[in-house]
Design an enzyme around this catalytic site. Structure first.
Site, PDB file in Angstrom:
ATOM      1  N   HIS A  75       0.867  -1.184   0.000  1.00 28.41           N
ATOM      2  CA  HIS A  75       0.000   0.000   0.000  1.00 28.41           C
ATOM      3  C   HIS A  75       0.905   1.236   0.000  1.00 28.41           C
ATOM      4  O   HIS A  75       2.014   1.191   0.546  1.00 28.41           O
ATOM      5  CB  HIS A  75      -0.837  -0.055   1.284  1.00 28.41           C
ATOM      6  CG  HIS A  75      -1.910   0.978   1.389  1.00 28.41           C
ATOM      7  ND1 HIS A  75      -1.658   2.278   1.765  1.00 28.41           N
ATOM      8  CD2 HIS A  75      -3.245   0.900   1.195  1.00 28.41           C
ATOM      9  CE1 HIS A  75      -2.795   2.948   1.800  1.00 28.41           C
ATOM     10  NE2 HIS A  75      -3.772   2.142   1.449  1.00 28.41           N
ATOM     11  N   ASP A  83       3.232  -4.373   8.162  1.00 32.82           N
ATOM     12  CA  ASP A  83       1.993  -3.626   7.980  1.00 32.82           C
ATOM     13  C   ASP A  83       0.837  -4.604   8.218  1.00 32.82           C
ATOM     14  O   ASP A  83       0.543  -5.458   7.376  1.00 32.82           O
ATOM     15  CB  ASP A  83       1.964  -3.070   6.546  1.00 32.82           C
ATOM     16  CG  ASP A  83       0.653  -2.383   6.215  1.00 32.82           C
ATOM     17  OD1 ASP A  83      -0.320  -2.504   6.993  1.00 32.82           O
ATOM     18  OD2 ASP A  83       0.593  -1.730   5.152  1.00 32.82           O
ATOM     19  N   GLN A 112      -4.468  -4.985   7.338  1.00 32.19           N
ATOM     20  CA  GLN A 112      -5.527  -5.892   6.873  1.00 32.19           C
ATOM     21  C   GLN A 112      -5.610  -7.180   7.690  1.00 32.19           C
ATOM     22  O   GLN A 112      -6.467  -8.019   7.423  1.00 32.19           O
ATOM     23  CB  GLN A 112      -5.317  -6.243   5.386  1.00 32.19           C
ATOM     24  CG  GLN A 112      -5.444  -5.067   4.438  1.00 32.19           C
ATOM     25  CD  GLN A 112      -6.865  -4.493   4.377  1.00 32.19           C
ATOM     26  OE1 GLN A 112      -7.840  -5.153   4.730  1.00 32.19           O
ATOM     27  NE2 GLN A 112      -6.980  -3.262   3.926  1.00 32.19           N
ATOM     28  N   LYS A 170     -10.110  -0.451  10.926  1.00 29.47           N
ATOM     29  CA  LYS A 170     -10.245  -1.639  10.064  1.00 29.47           C
ATOM     30  C   LYS A 170     -10.528  -2.886  10.886  1.00 29.47           C
ATOM     31  O   LYS A 170     -10.489  -4.004  10.371  1.00 29.47           O
ATOM     32  CB  LYS A 170      -8.969  -1.839   9.245  1.00 29.47           C
ATOM     33  CG  LYS A 170      -8.739  -0.761   8.175  1.00 29.47           C
ATOM     34  CD  LYS A 170      -7.564  -1.139   7.320  1.00 29.47           C
ATOM     35  CE  LYS A 170      -6.982   0.018   6.534  1.00 29.47           C
ATOM     36  NZ  LYS A 170      -7.800   0.442   5.414  1.00 29.47           N
ATOM     37  N   CYS A 184      -4.703   2.225  -3.619  1.00 26.34           N
ATOM     38  CA  CYS A 184      -3.434   2.751  -3.090  1.00 26.34           C
ATOM     39  C   CYS A 184      -2.274   1.789  -3.317  1.00 26.34           C
ATOM     40  O   CYS A 184      -1.352   1.681  -2.499  1.00 26.34           O
ATOM     41  CB  CYS A 184      -3.537   3.117  -1.613  1.00 26.34           C
ATOM     42  SG  CYS A 184      -4.662   4.464  -1.306  1.00 26.34           S
TER      43      CYS A 184
END
Ligand code: 7TS
Length: 414
Positions: A127, A205, A208, A231, A369
Site C-alpha cells: 500500500h 503492515d 488488513q 479496520k 493505493c
C-alpha cells in the site's frame, strides 16, 4: 471475558452492527468495503458515548477525578492492545492515528541511522502507506530502495532471491501481512527470521490482518508492527505501532510537544520514557477507549473463527466469480485473506462499483493505493469485495448475480 467456546452465532453477531440494518437505494445494505474500513458494533459505539458522557478529561496531567479516570482508561487500552498482539509489555504499544502514521513514525526516527550505501527492502505489493514513507526516508538519507517482486496475477512474493537482496546492506525490511489488493497472506514469521539473520529491522503492515486473525508479535518475531483501529471494528483516528522495547528506547522522538518530554529548558529538553516519548500532544483518548471495546468484542467472537469465516467467504466468492465470462481474478488460488479483487474485460471498475451501489452493495473500485502493483499487472483499476464477520454467503450470491448483470449490461453496450 469468556473465551470463545464453539462456532459463533453469526446472525446474532451481524445484529450487533446497527448500521447494517438499513436499505440503500431501496435495497438491503450489503457492505463489502471492509478493506477500507469496517463497521462498528454497538459495544464500541456505546463505549465512546459512555466515555464522553462520564469520564472525558485530558490524560496524564491533572490530579482531578475525571483526569484520573481518563488516564486509567487510556492506559488500560494500551495494556489491552499489548495483550491483543501478545507484546512483552504495554510500553511496547504506541498509540498513533493509524497504520500510516505508525509507518511514518518508524521511517522518520530511522533517519539518523541510514546513509548512502544502505538499503530499505519492501515488496511490490505494498500500500502507498508502506512505500511512500520509505521513498521519503531514502531521499533524506541517500539509501536505496529494493523490491521483492510479485509473481503476476497469482500475487505471491517471489522469495527466490530474498537472501541475496537482504545481503545488500538492508537496514529496514517493510512488508504487508495481508495484501489489500490481492488478498495474499505473507509468511511473516519466515520473513522476519530471514531478515534477522541479515541484521535487518522488520516493519510489518498489519492493517488488513489485525482484526481478522490472531496476531502474536513474539511468535512472528517482528521488530515493528502497525495497524489501524478502524479496520477492526474500532473507531477512526486511532491505531497502534508495536515496537520492541530495547529498539524503542534506543530511538529519538518523532514529534516534539507536550507529554513526550521529561524536562524542558529554553535551549534543550530531555525525553519522557517509552511509549510517552513517541506520543506528543493530547492523544485520541476516546479512540483508545473505543479500540479497547473493539478488541474485547473481537476476542469474544474469536479471531480464529473470524479468520475462518472471512476466508470461507473469499473462497466461495472466488469459486463463483471464476465462472463469470471475461472476469480476471487476482490473488492466490490457495489460502487467501477475506477479499477478492478482479477486473471485467472492457468494463471500468468504477462502472462496476456504481452499478453495484444502485443494488445496495458497497464495493471499492480503483487502484486501492497500490498503483505500482496494478501498473505491473497492466490494470488501471480493479473491483474489490472485502469481507468481515457480519457478511454472509447470501450476500456473496447477491454480489455475484450483480457482477453477472453488470457484465451482461456493459457487454451488450460494447
Ligand atoms: N496498509 C494496508 C495494507 C492497507 O490496506 C491500508 C488501508 C493502509 C496500510 C493504510 O491504513 P490507514 O488506516 O492508515 O489509512 N487500505 C485501504 C484500502 O484498501 N482501501 O481504503 C484504505
Amino acid at each position: 471475558m469468556k473465551p470463545p467456546t464453539s462456532v459463533p452465532d453469526w446472525a446474532a453477531r451481524r445484529a450487533d452492527f446497527p448500521i447494517l440494518q438499513q436499505s440503500v437505494h431501496g435495497r438491503p445494505l450489503i457492505y463489502l468495503d471492509n478493506g477500507a474500513t469496517t463497521q462498528k458494533p454497538r459495544a464500541v459505539i456505546e463505549a465512546l458515548v459512555r466515555y464522553y458522557e462520564r469520564d472525558n478529561a485530558n490524560v496524564h496531567r491533572a490530579i482531578h477525578e475525571l483526569s484520573h479516570r481518563a488516564t486509567i482508561a487510556y492506559e488500560a487500552a494500551r495494556a489491552r492492545a499489548a495483550r491483543f498482539i501478545n507484546a512483552a509489555a504495554p510500553e511496547e504499544v504506541i498509540f498513533t492515528r493509524g497504520t500510516t502514521e505508525g509507518i511514518n513514525l518508524v521511517a522518520y526516527v530511522f533517519t539518523p541511522r541510514l546513509r548512502r550505501g544502505d538499503a530499505i527492502l519492501v515488496t511490490e505489493m505494498e500500500h502507498h502507506s508502506n512505500l511512500v514513507p520509505w521513498q521519503l526516508l531514502a531521499q533524506r538519507t541517500g539509501a536505496q530502495l529494493l523490491f521483492i517482486p510479485v509473481t503476476g496475477d497469482e500475487g505471491l512474493l517471489d522469495l527466490s532471491r530474498l537472501d541475496e537482496l537482504l545481503a545488500r546492506n538492508v537496514k529496514l525490511f517493510a512488508f504487508t501481512h495481508i495484501s489489500n489488493t490481492l488478498g495474499t497472506i505473507n509468511p511473516v514469521a519466515e520473513l522476519c527470521a530471514r531478515a534477522r539473520r541479515h541484521g535487518a529491522v522488520t516493519v510489518v503492515d498489519a492493517a488488513q490482518s489485525a482484526g481478522h486473525l490472531p496476531l502474536d508479535v513474539q511468535a512472528l518475531g517482528c521488530d515493528f508492527l502497525a495497524f489501524s483501529g478502524h479496520k477492526m471494528a474500532g473507531p477512526t483516528g486511532i491505531g497502534v505501532l508495536y515496537g520492541r522495547l530495547p529498539l524503542l528506547e534506543s530511538l529519538d522522538p518523532f514529534q516534539g510537544g507536550g507529554e513526550m518530554i521529561a524536562s524542558v529548558q529554553f535551549e534543550q529538553s530531555t525525553w519522557n520514557k517509552v511509549p510517552h516519548k513517541f506520543e506528543a500532544g493530547t492523544p485520541d483518548i476516546a479512540g483508545a477507549v473505543g479500540l479497547h471495546a473493539a478488541m474485547d468484542y473481537l476476542d469474544a467472537v474469536g479471531r480464529a473463527p473470524i479468520a475462518a469465516h472471512d476466508e470461507e467467504l473469499a473462497r466461495y466468492a472466488c469459486g463463483c466469480l471464476r465462472e463469470v465470462p471475461g472476469l480476471r481474478l487476482l490473488g492466490p488460488s490457495g489460502t487467501r485473506g477475506g477479499l477478492v479483487s478482479f477486473a471485467l474485460a472492457g468494463i471500468h471498475a468504477h462502472d462496476v462499483v456504481t452499478f453495484a451501489d444502485q443494488e445496495g452493495i458497497a464495493l471499492r473500485g480503483g487502484h486501492h493505493c497500490t498503483q505500482p502493483l496494478l501498473r505491473k499487472l497492466g490494470l488501471p483499476a480493479t473491483t474489490r469485495a472485502s469481507f468481515y464477520l457480519y457478511n454472509t454467503r447470501d450476500e456473496v450470491d447477491r454480489l455475484v448475480a450483480v457482477i453477472r448483470q453488470t457484465a451482461g449490461f456493459f457487454g451488450r453496450q460494447a
